[in-house]
Design a protein around this motif. Structure first.
Motif, PDB file in Angstrom:
ATOM      1  N   SER A  23      -9.243   0.694  -3.108  1.00 36.25           N
ATOM      2  CA  SER A  23      -8.450   1.918  -2.976  1.00 36.25           C
ATOM      3  C   SER A  23      -8.767   2.666  -1.675  1.00 36.25           C
ATOM      4  O   SER A  23      -7.921   3.355  -1.124  1.00 36.25           O
TER       5      SER A  23
ATOM      6  N   HIS B 254       0.828  -1.218   0.000  1.00 32.29           N
ATOM      7  CA  HIS B 254       0.000   0.000   0.000  1.00 32.29           C
ATOM      8  C   HIS B 254       0.858   1.263   0.000  1.00 32.29           C
ATOM      9  O   HIS B 254       0.352   2.348  -0.261  1.00 32.29           O
TER      10      HIS B 254
ATOM     11  N   TYR C 134      -5.554  -1.394  -5.410  1.00 31.48           N
ATOM     12  CA  TYR C 134      -5.160  -2.195  -4.250  1.00 31.48           C
ATOM     13  C   TYR C 134      -6.144  -3.339  -4.148  1.00 31.48           C
ATOM     14  O   TYR C 134      -7.349  -3.145  -4.346  1.00 31.48           O
TER      15      TYR C 134
ATOM     16  N   LYS D  52      -6.481   1.323   0.927  1.00 32.69           N
ATOM     17  CA  LYS D  52      -5.130   1.828   0.698  1.00 32.69           C
ATOM     18  C   LYS D  52      -4.994   3.248   1.233  1.00 32.69           C
ATOM     19  O   LYS D  52      -4.057   3.577   1.970  1.00 32.69           O
TER      20      LYS D  52
END
Lengths: 163, 200
Positions: B186, B170, B182, B189
């Motif tokens: 996201s 990350h 990710y 992340k």
């Protein structure tokens, strides 16, 4: 890591098979050897399967596990027959205490069925196996398994009626 | 279905958990289990923490269905997988809790890297060296792994990271500063990056 596959038999992760089939195999062993011996025979069954888990190539995991369970139950019968106090257990199938443990009186009648019908009906309904899997576990054809289940149900209906 | 069939089909109740634990204890004693795992509840859903002989081999995020994770491990390592506790799993779970609570900056765990190799492993090893609260771009990580132009391959390595969170993929961002994709989403992340920024 080696390039070749680690699981030539194609068996599923043990965890998934344990959760999917374990309770059914155990239930069947309760009926087959009685609650006192079922725990140990069940563990023997699953450990034996686990020992060859990545090598075994089987058509039906469930039928394979039931075949092992049946063999382990026979082994356990032999051991039990050498224990004088428990001799009477081997005469009845399932044992009296197992029938008591099972919650519906219909299993009293199942106990009175001829051996093949008794095993087929128990595998089909206590173990929830398909006719094909019942045949595989009993080493008879699917048609013969279906016939044994059918005959067993017919006898049960005659004896206790079917509302 | 007839009444008799219904009666026959009723499954008896067993103390399944006790029986299961007894079986798995024996299997562990006989060294029949290659991979052990536990489910771990986190602020980002249920993670799986999976241990092999060499330590933690895989951590899966909530977005990955358990059956798929187990199927992948079966193909790549072994089908002898069971849900049971081991010391290194307990240790990993404690550190994950501390990390999510903001009180742990560096994981100290035995890691088993066997699910990644070659350039992908080099990328992940370089990623593991990015400090808490810092970030790097995909091309920087590719460069540190020896191939500055292999940005796409570095992206693949990070997208298939078998040890997310512990190996902090990350912390790797797009060159324009956007978070990028990710596996855990996201939002996860961004949340991890923000938590680390605040506490770094």
């Amino acid at each position: 890591m080696t390039a070749k596959t680690q699981n030539p038999g194609g068996l599923p992760p043990f965890e998934l098979a344990l959760e999917e089939h374990g309770p059914l195999v155990y239930s069947w062993l309760i009926a087959r050897v009685g609650p006192d011996r079922a725990d140990d025979v069940f563990q023997e069954t699953m450990l034996s399967a686990l020992g060859v888990w990545e090598k075994a190539a089987v058509e039906s995991v469930r039928a394979w596990l039931f075949t092992i369970a049946r063999n382990k139950a026979v082994d356990d019968d032999r051991r039990a027959s050498r224990r004088p106090l428990l001799q009477e257990e081997t005469d009845s199938w399932p044992s009296a205490e197992a029938v008591e443990w099972l919650e519906d009186p219909v299993w009293d009648e199942v106990r009175g069925l001829p051996e093949k019908q008794r095993i087929a009906v128990t595998l089909r309904y206590r173990g929830d196996l398909s006719h094909r899997e019942v045949g595989s576990a009993m080493k008879i054809s699917e048609a013969a398994a279906r016939r044994n289940v059918h005959e067993g149900l017919k006898t049960l209906r005659e004896r206790i009626g079917d509302e | 279905m007839s009444e008799i069939e219904k009666k026959l089909g009723r499954t008896p109740k067993t103390d399944w958990d006790v029986l299961r634990q007894g079986l798995l204890d024996r299997a562990e004693a006989e060294e029949l289990i290659d991979l052990a795992y536990e489910r771990h509840d986190s602020p980002f859903g249920t993670l799986l923490v999976i241990a092999g002989d060499g330590g933690i081999v895989r951590i899966s995020l909530a977005a990955e269905p358990e059956e798929e994770v187990l199927a992948g491990l079966t193909r790549r390592i072994s089908p002898r997988i069971a849900r049971l506790g081991r010391d290194e799993i307990t240790l990993a779970r404690e550190q994950l809790d501390s990390y999510f609570a903001g009180s742990l900056r560096n994981f100290d765990l035995p890691l088993d890297w066997r699910l990644t190799k070659g350039f992908r492993r080099d990328v992940l090893v370089q990623t593991a060296a990015i400090p808490y609260g810092a970030t790097a771009s995909y091309s920087e990580v590719a460069g540190r792994a020896g191939s500055p132009k292999a940005v796409r391959a570095a992206g693949t390595a990070l997208a298939t990271n078998p040890l997310p969170i512990v190996v902090p993929c990350h912390r790797v961002l797009r060159s324009d500063g956007e978070a990028g994709s990710y596996l855990g989403g996201s939002e996860m992340k961004e949340a991890l990056l923000e938590m680390e920024r605040e506490r770094a």
